[in-house]
Design a protein around this motif. Structure first.
Motif, PDB file in Angstrom:
ATOM      1  N   GLN A  80       0.828  -1.200   0.000  1.00  0.00           N
ATOM      2  CA  GLN A  80       0.000   0.000   0.000  1.00  0.00           C
ATOM      3  C   GLN A  80       0.866   1.256   0.000  1.00  0.00           C
ATOM      4  OE1 GLN A  80      -2.968   0.043  -0.679  1.00  0.00           O
ATOM      5  NE2 GLN A  80      -3.175   2.254  -0.486  1.00  0.00           N
ATOM      6  N   ASP A  86       4.033   5.494  -5.308  1.00  0.00           N
ATOM      7  CA  ASP A  86       4.315   5.279  -6.732  1.00  0.00           C
ATOM      8  C   ASP A  86       3.585   6.256  -7.618  1.00  0.00           C
ATOM      9  OD1 ASP A  86       6.153   3.389  -6.906  1.00  0.00           O
ATOM     10  OD2 ASP A  86       4.858   1.781  -7.654  1.00  0.00           O
ATOM     11  N   ARG A  91      -3.845   6.824  -7.603  1.00  0.00           N
ATOM     12  CA  ARG A  91      -4.244   5.529  -7.079  1.00  0.00           C
ATOM     13  C   ARG A  91      -5.303   5.670  -5.991  1.00  0.00           C
ATOM     14  NH1 ARG A  91      -2.040   0.187  -7.596  1.00  0.00           N
ATOM     15  NH2 ARG A  91      -0.657   0.728  -9.267  1.00  0.00           N
ATOM     16  N   ARG A  94     -10.725   9.055  -5.878  1.00  0.00           N
ATOM     17  CA  ARG A  94     -12.031   8.436  -6.041  1.00  0.00           C
ATOM     18  C   ARG A  94     -12.535   8.634  -7.455  1.00  0.00           C
ATOM     19  NH1 ARG A  94     -12.671   6.008  -1.949  1.00  0.00           N
ATOM     20  NH2 ARG A  94     -14.375   4.993  -3.039  1.00  0.00           N
TER      21      ARG A  94
END
Lengths: 282, 110
Positions: A80, A86, A91, A94
């Motif tokens: 996570q 990353d 990521r 929403r």
């Protein structure tokens, strides 16, 4: 570790599931810590238990199971954290945010595409115009060469003839030479020079026999004409009956015509800029 | 000791191997991790209380993860995913804090 201490603990808050199995699960553990009296074990409980669990590394079922679960936890945690750092914001974003970002990107792409199209058009246009300019420059250069040959400002070479007029008795008049020039021009001569003087549009012949001037410069026999043109046209034009050669021969002059594949007309005249006439677009 | 080693090895493996998480599971991973953390803190507290049972720990760990993921899944289906996951995180956070307080009382006696 004895079961007596648990009631003493302040408020097991929201942990009913973990607290419930206590009565059944507790009995197996205590036997080791049976000797110390309750008060002493109370003092040792917290840290002691932690220390006991951590330091002598024992491979028990509980430890192994917990290790496996903690391994899974660590894995998830690392993944996570990694994926979060990353791809930054995307990521965790929403759906609505993603849709908005996608929209913005689409708009931006559209704008950039438009700009690219515009710039490409501009480039094509510039390329075309520079091609055209290049073409025009080439044509102008060619034209300049052609006109230079006519105006006598550049040297010329090509097939043609050499006409030599011998005048032992000094009878050749300037008008005969002019006739010769006219005849040559009529036969398609493109560049002519007489004894090193370029013959152009405003060339004039003057003077009497034996004292002939071309453009004000005196020339002596033999008169050598270097003529560029089609030899097959030029030679017959001079040799026709009643033509230049016969007329000259009547005056005791001899004219010899010699064809050549390469005549060089290298006498030049300065380019003269007209004082009054200007080029007109029409 | 072995348990701590397990955690460390898990983190290291996760960082080194960089496994690809399937896209289906991805949205639930953070909440599952928080839920698992809650279970771990609960287990640590139980251990300090001397009432640690491995079976309970396993069950609470797994059920915490599954329930948390389920709640988020349901929230996403209902269109309130963001709010529900915030709620779950708040609840789990409170539990983690209370457990941490109990652990602190054990370890530091304060």
């Amino acid at each position: 570790m004895s079961s007596e201490e648990t009631p003493r603990n302040e408020a097991p808050e929201p942990q009913p599931t973990r607290a419930q199995p206590l009565p059944q699960a507790q009995p197996p553990a205590p036997p080791v810590a049976q000797e110390p009296d309750p008060s002493e074990s109370e003092v040792r409980t917290g840290r002691q238990r932690l220390g006991a669990a951590v330091w002598p590394p024992r491979v028990t079922r509980a430890q192994l199971i917990v290790a496996v679960l903690l391994f899974v936890l660590g894995l998830g945690l690392a993944i996570q954290v990694r994926s979060n750092s990353d791809e930054s914001a995307l990521r965790g974003a929403r759906q609505e945010d993603l849709v908005r970002i996608l929209d913005e990107l689409d708009n931006r792409t559209q704008r950039l595409e438009d700009e690219k199209q515009r710039l490409e058009d501009q480039r094509t246009e510039l390329e075309n115009s520079s091609d055209q300019a290049e073409e025009a420059r080439k044509q102008t250069q060619q034209k300049e060469q052609q006109l230079g040959i006519l105006a006598g400002t550049v040297a010329a070479e090509g097939p043609g003839i050499t006409l030599t007029i011998q005048d032992p008795s000094g009878t050749v008049e300037s008008d005969m030479l002019l006739d010769t020039i006219q005849e040559l021009r009529a036969a398609g001569a493109e560049a002519i020079q007489v004894n090193g003087i370029r013959v152009v549009a405003d060339t004039f012949f003057s003077g009497a026999a034996g004292d002939i001037e071309v453009d004000g410069k005196r020339i002596n026999a033999p008169y050598t004409f270097k003529v560029i043109g089609k030899p097959q046209d030029l030679e017959p034009a001079l040799n026709i009956p009643g033509g230049v050669v016969q007329t000259l021969e009547k005056e005791q002059a001899t004219a010899t015509v010699e064809r050549s594949e390469k005549i060089i007309v290298d006498a030049l005249r300065p380019a003269e800029r007209p004082d009054y006439a200007r080029s007109s677009p029409q | 000791m072995i348990a701590v080693l397990g955690l460390v090895v898990g983190v290291v493996v996760g960082l080194l191997v960089r496994p690809e998480v399937p896209a289906v599971v991805e949205p639930y991973l953070p909440i599952a991790v928080v839920a698992a953390l809650d279970a771990v803190f609960g287990g640590l507290r139980a251990m300090l209380d001397g009432i640690f049972v491995d079976k309970v720990f396993v069950v609470s760990f797994l059920s915490n993860v599954v329930v948390a993921a389920l709640i988020v899944f349901l929230g996403d289906k209902l269109g309130v995913g963001a709010q529900l996951s915030t709620g779950v995180v708040v609840v789990l956070g409170i539990r983690i804090f209370s457990n941490a307080a109990a652990i602190r009382r054990h370890v530091f006696r304060a």
